[in-house]
Design a protein around this motif. Structure first.
Motif, PDB file in Angstrom:
ATOM      1  N   SER A 132       0.822  -1.210   0.000  1.00 48.29           N
ATOM      2  CA  SER A 132       0.000   0.000   0.000  1.00 48.29           C
ATOM      3  C   SER A 132       0.860   1.266   0.000  1.00 48.29           C
ATOM      4  N   PRO A 133       0.311   2.380  -0.502  1.00 50.93           N
ATOM      5  CA  PRO A 133       1.049   3.649  -0.435  1.00 50.93           C
ATOM      6  C   PRO A 133       1.398   4.035   1.000  1.00 50.93           C
ATOM      7  N   ARG A 134       0.516   3.709   1.947  1.00 51.22           N
ATOM      8  CA  ARG A 134       0.800   4.073   3.343  1.00 51.22           C
ATOM      9  C   ARG A 134       2.088   3.413   3.821  1.00 51.22           C
ATOM     10  N   VAL A 135       2.200   2.120   3.634  1.00 51.69           N
ATOM     11  CA  VAL A 135       3.412   1.422   4.082  1.00 51.69           C
ATOM     12  C   VAL A 135       4.593   1.779   3.167  1.00 51.69           C
ATOM     13  N   GLY A 136       4.294   2.036   1.889  1.00 52.16           N
ATOM     14  CA  GLY A 136       5.350   2.452   0.954  1.00 52.16           C
ATOM     15  C   GLY A 136       6.116   3.664   1.474  1.00 52.16           C
ATOM     16  N   LYS A 137       5.393   4.598   2.092  1.00 49.72           N
ATOM     17  CA  LYS A 137       6.060   5.793   2.646  1.00 49.72           C
ATOM     18  C   LYS A 137       6.996   5.411   3.795  1.00 49.72           C
ATOM     19  N   LEU A 138       6.542   4.448   4.621  1.00 50.35           N
ATOM     20  CA  LEU A 138       7.397   4.003   5.743  1.00 50.35           C
ATOM     21  C   LEU A 138       8.661   3.331   5.210  1.00 50.35           C
ATOM     22  N   ILE A 139       8.486   2.545   4.163  1.00 49.43           N
ATOM     23  CA  ILE A 139       9.628   1.826   3.575  1.00 49.43           C
ATOM     24  C   ILE A 139      10.635   2.846   3.035  1.00 49.43           C
ATOM     25  N   MET A 140      10.113   3.845   2.332  1.00 52.81           N
ATOM     26  CA  MET A 140      11.006   4.824   1.712  1.00 52.81           C
ATOM     27  C   MET A 140      11.741   5.634   2.779  1.00 52.81           C
ATOM     28  N   GLU A 188       6.054  -0.658  -5.558  1.00 54.04           N
ATOM     29  CA  GLU A 188       4.918  -1.082  -6.386  1.00 54.04           C
ATOM     30  C   GLU A 188       3.678  -0.921  -5.516  1.00 54.04           C
ATOM     31  N   LEU A 189       2.954   0.172  -5.720  1.00 51.43           N
ATOM     32  CA  LEU A 189       1.872   0.526  -4.792  1.00 51.43           C
ATOM     33  C   LEU A 189       0.491   0.383  -5.445  1.00 51.43           C
ATOM     34  N   GLY A 190      -0.495   0.911  -4.772  1.00 48.04           N
ATOM     35  CA  GLY A 190      -1.869   0.767  -5.274  1.00 48.04           C
ATOM     36  C   GLY A 190      -2.539   2.114  -5.452  1.00 48.04           C
ATOM     37  N   GLY A 191      -3.854   2.117  -5.365  1.00 47.60           N
ATOM     38  CA  GLY A 191      -4.608   3.358  -5.532  1.00 47.60           C
ATOM     39  C   GLY A 191      -5.907   3.092  -6.259  1.00 47.60           C
ATOM     40  N   LYS A 192      -6.518   4.164  -6.753  1.00 46.85           N
ATOM     41  CA  LYS A 192      -7.806   4.007  -7.428  1.00 46.85           C
ATOM     42  C   LYS A 192      -7.616   4.088  -8.943  1.00 46.85           C
ATOM     43  N   THR A 232      -7.201  -6.936  -6.398  1.00 49.38           N
ATOM     44  CA  THR A 232      -6.150  -6.834  -7.417  1.00 49.38           C
ATOM     45  C   THR A 232      -5.759  -5.361  -7.533  1.00 49.38           C
ATOM     46  N   CYS A 233      -4.446  -5.109  -7.448  1.00 47.09           N
ATOM     47  CA  CYS A 233      -4.006  -3.706  -7.425  1.00 47.09           C
ATOM     48  C   CYS A 233      -4.332  -2.962  -8.708  1.00 47.09           C
ATOM     49  N   VAL A 234      -4.394  -3.680  -9.863  1.00 46.66           N
ATOM     50  CA  VAL A 234      -4.650  -3.014 -11.137  1.00 46.66           C
ATOM     51  C   VAL A 234      -6.113  -3.103 -11.580  1.00 46.66           C
TER      52      VAL A 234
HETATM   53  P1  NAD Z   1       0.537  -3.556   3.007  1.00 46.64           P
HETATM   54  O1  NAD Z   1       1.206  -2.319   2.567  1.00 46.64           O
HETATM   55  O2  NAD Z   1      -0.312  -3.513   4.209  1.00 46.64           O
HETATM   56  O3  NAD Z   1       1.609  -4.720   3.273  1.00 46.64           O
HETATM   57  C1  NAD Z   1       2.605  -5.035   2.319  1.00 46.64           C
HETATM   58  C2  NAD Z   1       3.804  -5.637   3.040  1.00 46.64           C
HETATM   59  O4  NAD Z   1       4.323  -4.676   3.943  1.00 46.64           O
HETATM   60  C3  NAD Z   1       3.500  -6.883   3.852  1.00 46.64           C
HETATM   61  O5  NAD Z   1       4.532  -7.821   3.677  1.00 46.64           O
HETATM   62  C4  NAD Z   1       3.444  -6.372   5.278  1.00 46.64           C
HETATM   63  O6  NAD Z   1       3.889  -7.327   6.223  1.00 46.64           O
HETATM   64  C5  NAD Z   1       4.428  -5.228   5.237  1.00 46.64           C
HETATM   65  N1  NAD Z   1       4.104  -4.177   6.226  1.00 46.64           N
HETATM   66  C6  NAD Z   1       2.884  -3.833   6.710  1.00 46.64           C
HETATM   67  N2  NAD Z   1       2.995  -2.833   7.587  1.00 46.64           N
HETATM   68  C7  NAD Z   1       4.314  -2.527   7.679  1.00 46.64           C
HETATM   69  C8  NAD Z   1       5.058  -1.604   8.432  1.00 46.64           C
HETATM   70  N3  NAD Z   1       4.463  -0.763   9.302  1.00 46.64           N
HETATM   71  N4  NAD Z   1       6.401  -1.541   8.271  1.00 46.64           N
HETATM   72  C9  NAD Z   1       7.011  -2.388   7.412  1.00 46.64           C
HETATM   73  N5  NAD Z   1       6.337  -3.316   6.684  1.00 46.64           N
HETATM   74  C10 NAD Z   1       5.011  -3.386   6.803  1.00 46.64           C
HETATM   75  O7  NAD Z   1      -0.278  -4.073   1.738  1.00 46.64           O
HETATM   76  P2  NAD Z   1      -1.217  -5.324   1.625  1.00 46.64           P
HETATM   77  O8  NAD Z   1      -2.456  -5.086   2.415  1.00 46.64           O
HETATM   78  O9  NAD Z   1      -0.448  -6.557   1.891  1.00 46.64           O
HETATM   79  O10 NAD Z   1      -1.565  -5.296   0.065  1.00 46.64           O
HETATM   80  C11 NAD Z   1      -2.536  -4.460  -0.478  1.00 46.64           C
HETATM   81  C12 NAD Z   1      -1.924  -3.227  -1.093  1.00 46.64           C
HETATM   82  O11 NAD Z   1      -0.881  -3.586  -1.983  1.00 46.64           O
HETATM   83  C13 NAD Z   1      -2.929  -2.477  -1.937  1.00 46.64           C
HETATM   84  O12 NAD Z   1      -2.753  -1.101  -1.789  1.00 46.64           O
HETATM   85  C14 NAD Z   1      -2.560  -2.895  -3.359  1.00 46.64           C
HETATM   86  O13 NAD Z   1      -2.976  -1.996  -4.354  1.00 46.64           O
HETATM   87  C15 NAD Z   1      -1.088  -2.993  -3.251  1.00 46.64           C
HETATM   88  N6  NAD Z   1      -0.554  -3.861  -4.283  1.00 46.64           N
HETATM   89  C16 NAD Z   1       0.203  -3.333  -5.263  1.00 46.64           C
HETATM   90  C17 NAD Z   1       0.674  -4.143  -6.274  1.00 46.64           C
HETATM   91  C18 NAD Z   1       1.520  -3.612  -7.392  1.00 46.64           C
HETATM   92  O14 NAD Z   1       2.078  -4.420  -8.122  1.00 46.64           O
HETATM   93  N7  NAD Z   1       1.644  -2.321  -7.572  1.00 46.64           N
HETATM   94  C19 NAD Z   1       0.369  -5.494  -6.273  1.00 46.64           C
HETATM   95  C20 NAD Z   1      -0.411  -5.993  -5.242  1.00 46.64           C
HETATM   96  C21 NAD Z   1      -0.879  -5.179  -4.244  1.00 46.64           C
END
Ligand code: NAD
Length: 449
Positions: free
Chosen positions: A172-180, A193-197, A226-228
């Motif tokens: 998710s974009p929320r966790v993506g920010k934490l990762i970055m 690789e994040l998600g959205g609408k 499905t993200c897409v």
């Molecule tokens: P998520 O962001 O909650 O979790 C993804 C991964 O991050 C998991 O392995 C989880 O354990 C880890 N994680 C969760 N919280 C964390 C934290 N605080 N710190 C570090 N790591 C953390 O996403 P999700 O619920 O597993 O998946 C759904 C999201 O993923 C949707 O937004 C979807 O659109 C997106 N997505 C994107 C793609 C793509 O290819 N772009 C593919 C599938 C899903």
């Protein structure tokens, strides 16, 4: 670059820029306004600017040489060389639960192919797959360069305190920010690789049943997780009225009169997401479906109408078997609706008129695009897959995966001899030497300077 003869008006997507601050605000505002006007996307404009840059270098060569001599006391030097693609080192791959094998193993293939050591962190939500990946996969790979870590959010945060050479994150974009943010502490590059609408525009000029079949198939696959997947449909009220019976018919044909009994319709991953989706069913008005069963985490394939932009179903990524239809007056309003929002991972346009599809493509920005089709683009290894802006950064699949996990090392290796020839580049710079250097640079094949 746009194709020849593009006549469509050009707009550029993206949220309204925030007003700039400080002494550069006027300049930044001016440049952003120009970008939004679409001028910089026109092929003629880009060619004219590159030609102007060439003229500047040609006409002001002496001026530039004098400036370089004053600043640095030297001439610039260019060399030919080669690129060596090298592995990055130790990479971390973090994956989500919705396609827990594909989204873990496809990046892993790229990382291993490029020669990296890998730490794999599958999602703890898809527990059974996590267990297989952690317990069985390592038996097949050399464990001296590969490890699977089982970790929830908290443990993953600890894991991220370590230095990696690359982080490949899907989620998710929320966790993506934490990762970055965690990666930034070590200056570690990331793919996100994040998600959205994902918007889906349906033109009046279409065959409603064909569109309904395709939208229903791609929306409700994997119970909409499905993200897409198309997240919402934009169409006129007339098209909405034609689409609704066609969608009902497609849902019945694919999943039967009682979709709950269909073996082809998935379930929601867990109770938390089930509750969230149940809440979204209260937005707008249910036109199709709407039933749910908590014991099975079942939500019927649902179509909502009359939803407000401000309702949760239009604010957050749905990630479930719910599809809102939002009415617009026409193509321009649809494009405006799309480009006022964050850049999506995928964007879809359906029309019998190819100009309409081209116009949606031209006037917008998204990670990927489907014209009269769903997300089959991601099955082609020749196409890169990735988001843009809020939907992510970086790309993979096929050769792009290998490139993502490789460093492009620029190399120049000179012949140890021929010093007499090399001496021509050394100071003091007589007229003769300067002429030689100028000739060498202009020939574009100089490996001496
Ligand atoms: P998520 O962001 O909650 O979790 C993804 C991964 O991050 C998991 O392995 C989880 O354990 C880890 N994680 C969760 N919280 C964390 C934290 N605080 N710190 C570090 N790591 C953390 O996403 P999700 O619920 O597993 O998946 C759904 C999201 O993923 C949707 O937004 C979807 O659109 C997106 N997505 C994107 C793609 C793509 O290819 N772009 C593919 C599938 C899903």
């Amino acid at each position: 670059m746009s194709g020849e003869g593009d006549q469509v008006p050009v707009k550029t997507s993206g949220p309204e820029p925030t007003p700039g601050m400080g002494p550069f605000s006027d300049t930044l505002r001016r440049l952003r306004e120009t970008f939004r006007s679409g001028r910089t996307k026109e092929a003629e404009f880009r060619i004219s600017q590159l030609e102007a840059l060439g003229r500047f270098l040609e006409e002001k060569k002496t001026l530039l040489q004098e400036a370089l001599a004053e600043d640095l006391g030297k001439f610039t030097k260019l060399n030919s060389g080669f690129i060596r693609k090298e592995p990055l080192g130790l990479v971390l791959i973090i994956s989500p639960w919705n396609y827990p094998i594909n989204l873990t193993l496809v990046p892993l293939v790229g990382a291993l192919a490029a020669g990296n050591c890998v730490v794999l962190k599958p999602s703890e939500q898809s527990q059974s797959t996590e267990k297989v990946l952690a317990e069985v996969l390592p038996q097949y790979l050399d464990q001296s360069c590969f490890a699977v870590v089982r970790a929830g959010p908290q443990e993953t945060e600890h894991l991220l305190e370590n230095k990696f050479d690359y982080i490949f994150f899907t989620g998710s974009p929320r966790v993506g920010k934490l990762i970055m943010a965690a990666a930034a502490k070590h200056l570690t590059p990331v793919t996100l690789e994040l998600g959205g609408k994902n918007p889906c525009y349906v033109d009046d000029d279409c065959d409603p049943q064909t569109v309904a079949n395709r939208v229903v198939f791609f929306r409700y696959l994997n119970a909409g997780q499905t993200c897409v997947a198309p997240d919402y449909v934009l169409c006129s009220r007339e098209t909405q009225e034609r689409l609704l019976p066609a969608m009902q018919s497609a849902i019945t044909q694919f999943y039967g009169e009682d979709p709950k009994a269909s073996p082809d319709l998935g379930r929601i991953i867990n109770q938390k997401h089930f509750k969230r989706l149940q809440g979204l069913l209260r937005c707008g008005r249910v036109a199709i479906g709407g039933q749910s069963d908590e014991t099975e985490r079942y939500i019927a394939p649902t179509v909502l109408v009359d939803v407000q932009e401000t309702e949760p179903v239009m604010q957050e990524e749905i990630f479930g078997p719910i599809l809102p239809l939002v009415t617009v007056r026409g193509l321009d309003e649809a494009v405006d609706f799309i480009t006022r929002r964050e850049k999506p991972l995928a964007l879809y346009a359906f029309s019998n008129n190819s100009q309409v599809v081209d116009q949606v493509l031209e006037c917008s920005s998204s990670g990927s695009f489907g014209g009269n089709e769903g997300f089959t683009f991601l099955t082609l290894p020749s196409l890169p897959f990735g988001g843009i802006g809020h939907s992510g950064m970086g790309r993979y699949h096929g050769k792009f995966s290998f490139d993502t996990f490789s460093h492009y090392r620029a190399c120049m290796i000179a012949y140890p001899g021929l010093e007499k020839l090399h001496e021509l580049r050394y100071p003091p710079y007589s007229e003769k030497r300067k002429n030689f250097i100028t000739w060498s640079l202009n020939s574009q094949s100089c490996t001496i300077l």
